[in-house]
Design a protein around this motif. Structure first.
Motif, mmCIF file in Angstrom:
data_model
loop_
_atom_site.group_PDB
_atom_site.id
_atom_site.type_symbol
_atom_site.label_atom_id
_atom_site.label_comp_id
_atom_site.label_asym_id
_atom_site.label_seq_id
_atom_site.Cartn_x
_atom_site.Cartn_y
_atom_site.Cartn_z
ATOM 1 N N MET A 54 35.883 -13.629 51.094
ATOM 2 C CA MET A 54 36.686 -12.630 51.795
ATOM 3 C C MET A 54 35.791 -11.548 52.382
ATOM 4 O O MET A 54 34.782 -11.175 51.797
ATOM 5 N N SER A 55 36.153 -11.058 53.542
ATOM 6 C CA SER A 55 35.392 -9.987 54.172
ATOM 7 C C SER A 55 35.851 -8.645 53.604
ATOM 8 O O SER A 55 36.972 -8.512 53.098
ATOM 9 N N PRO A 56 34.999 -7.604 53.675
ATOM 10 C CA PRO A 56 35.369 -6.288 53.139
ATOM 11 C C PRO A 56 36.599 -5.715 53.833
ATOM 12 O O PRO A 56 36.822 -5.926 55.022
ATOM 13 N N THR A 57 37.407 -4.980 53.069
ATOM 14 C CA THR A 57 38.580 -4.297 53.605
ATOM 15 C C THR A 57 38.622 -2.872 53.065
ATOM 16 O O THR A 57 37.974 -2.541 52.072
ATOM 17 N N VAL A 58 39.411 -2.042 53.733
ATOM 18 C CA VAL A 58 39.638 -0.668 53.288
ATOM 19 C C VAL A 58 40.997 -0.632 52.599
ATOM 20 O O VAL A 58 42.000 -1.077 53.168
ATOM 21 N N ARG A 59 41.037 -0.110 51.376
ATOM 22 C CA ARG A 59 42.293 -0.084 50.624
ATOM 23 C C ARG A 59 43.053 1.204 50.927
ATOM 24 O O ARG A 59 42.696 2.289 50.466
ATOM 25 N N THR A 60 44.093 1.110 51.728
ATOM 26 C CA THR A 60 44.926 2.269 52.057
ATOM 27 C C THR A 60 46.174 2.263 51.182
ATOM 28 O O THR A 60 46.454 1.297 50.469
ATOM 29 N N VAL A 61 46.947 3.333 51.269
ATOM 30 C CA VAL A 61 48.156 3.425 50.447
ATOM 31 C C VAL A 61 49.246 2.467 50.910
ATOM 32 O O VAL A 61 50.233 2.259 50.195
ATOM 33 N N LEU A 62 49.076 1.864 52.092
ATOM 34 C CA LEU A 62 50.024 0.850 52.570
ATOM 35 C C LEU A 62 49.457 -0.556 52.467
ATOM 36 O O LEU A 62 50.063 -1.506 52.956
ATOM 37 N N GLY A 63 48.304 -0.685 51.813
ATOM 38 C CA GLY A 63 47.692 -1.994 51.654
ATOM 39 C C GLY A 63 46.313 -2.043 52.280
ATOM 40 O O GLY A 63 45.852 -1.090 52.921
ATOM 41 N N ASP A 64 45.645 -3.164 52.099
ATOM 42 C CA ASP A 64 44.293 -3.333 52.610
ATOM 43 C C ASP A 64 44.310 -3.596 54.108
ATOM 44 O O ASP A 64 45.160 -4.357 54.610
ATOM 45 N N VAL A 65 43.363 -2.975 54.824
ATOM 46 C CA VAL A 65 43.258 -3.162 56.273
ATOM 47 C C VAL A 65 41.823 -3.512 56.631
ATOM 48 O O VAL A 65 40.881 -3.188 55.903
ATOM 49 N N GLU A 66 41.665 -4.171 57.766
ATOM 50 C CA GLU A 66 40.327 -4.464 58.262
ATOM 51 C C GLU A 66 39.620 -3.153 58.609
ATOM 52 O O GLU A 66 40.251 -2.224 59.124
#
Length: 299
Positions: free
Chosen positions: A1-13
């Motif tokens: 899996m590629s890195p993602t940013v974990r936001t309060v609405l879920g992970d985003v690219e």
């Protein structure tokens, strides 16, 4: 899996993060700031909306565990403002907590951080810890050890409050040396408050991120050095390590009151960086670098 940013609405690219305020607060409370709490969701939404109107697309809230981060409010604010929000777990300096409560929690800190990063209803995307003025006290060392364990268990980045911008190299020695945290997972905050370009370059050369969390409060009086500090890192070949945040910690500091607030990053600082250092640097500081700094290979 590629890195993602974990936001309060879920992970985003990472590329979806956009223009990012890399260190700020929508909610915060502390006995040290009694009567100055950030606790108004309407004011928080107004601040986010004003930031978004200037092109802002993401805010990283560094409010750690136990300081009123109100994670339950963040998803709704993110949806209504259309601004990505990253929440934090972790722990600040001991003075922000009840001493008896702290003693009971030290052995469970890593477990608490991992839960908030991976299993809480609203998940955090950052571990926030703090040093002391020109040193690391025993509280800071215990919290750093727990943060390192949580990082190794989850992949989460670690943001560090440097008191007065000091002890940056001590933090690197502790986290990267003793606890084997990769420097690229570290964001060292408030370095504009200690405007020593040698320290800034050493942090960047090691591979950690240098966070200038301005504008300064009046008692710091380092705003006039901010662009010189950014330029020195750029000249040393480290424009890829610079982050910029607003660090709004009281209601009076918001743009809706008497302060510059989140919008000032884009209305005041961005134009100066573009004009005096270059548009490419502004894009790196506000877009490209945060996309890397807050991304993780989540486990």
């Amino acid at each position: 899996m590629s890195p993602t940013v974990r936001t309060v609405l879920g992970d985003v690219e990472p590329a979806a993060l956009g223009v990012c305020d890399a260190h700020d607060h929508l909610f915060l409370r502390s006995p040290v700031l009694a009567g100055q709490e950030l606790d108004d969701p309407v004011a928080a939404l107004t601040e986010l909306t004003a930031f978004a109107a200037l092109g802002g697309a993401a805010v990283v809230q560094w409010t750690p565990w136990g300081m009123g981060g109100r994670h339950d409010e963040l998803p709704g604010l993110s949806r209504r403002s259309k601004v990505h929000v990253v929440a934090a777990t972790g722990m600040h300096q001991a003075k922000h907590y009840d001493p008896e409560d702290l003693r009971k929690r030290y052995d469970r800190l890593a477990e608490t951080f991992v839960h908030e990063l991976t299993a809480a209803p609203v998940r955090a995307g950052l571990i926030k810890i703090a040093g002391s003025f020109h040193h690391l006290d025993e509280h800071a060392r215990q919290v750093a050890a727990a943060a390192a364990r949580a990082h190794h268990a989850t992949g989460a980045p670690i943001g560090v409050h440097l008191e007065g911008g000091t002890a940056a190299l001590d933090v690197l020695d502790l986290l990267c040396g003793t606890h084997a945290v990769a420097p690229g997972s570290l964001i060292l905050g408030h370095l504009h408050r200690f405007p020593d370009p040698r320290v800034h370059v050493a942090v960047a050369r090691a591979g950690a991120y240098v966070a200038f969390d301005g504008p300064s409060r009046a008692h710091h009086q380092t705003d006039w050095r901010l662009l010189d500090s950014i330029a020195a890192l750029v000249d040393a070949g480290h424009q890829d390590r610079i982050l910029l945040g607003g660090d709004t910690v009281t209601a009076a500091a918001r743009s809706t009151a008497d302060g510059p607030g989140m919008p000032f990053l884009l209305s005041g600082l961005r134009p100066r960086i573009e004009r005096e250092i270059g548009g490419e640097v502004a894009t790196a500081v506000l877009v490209t670098n945060p996309a890397r700094a807050f991304a993780a290979d989540w486990r």
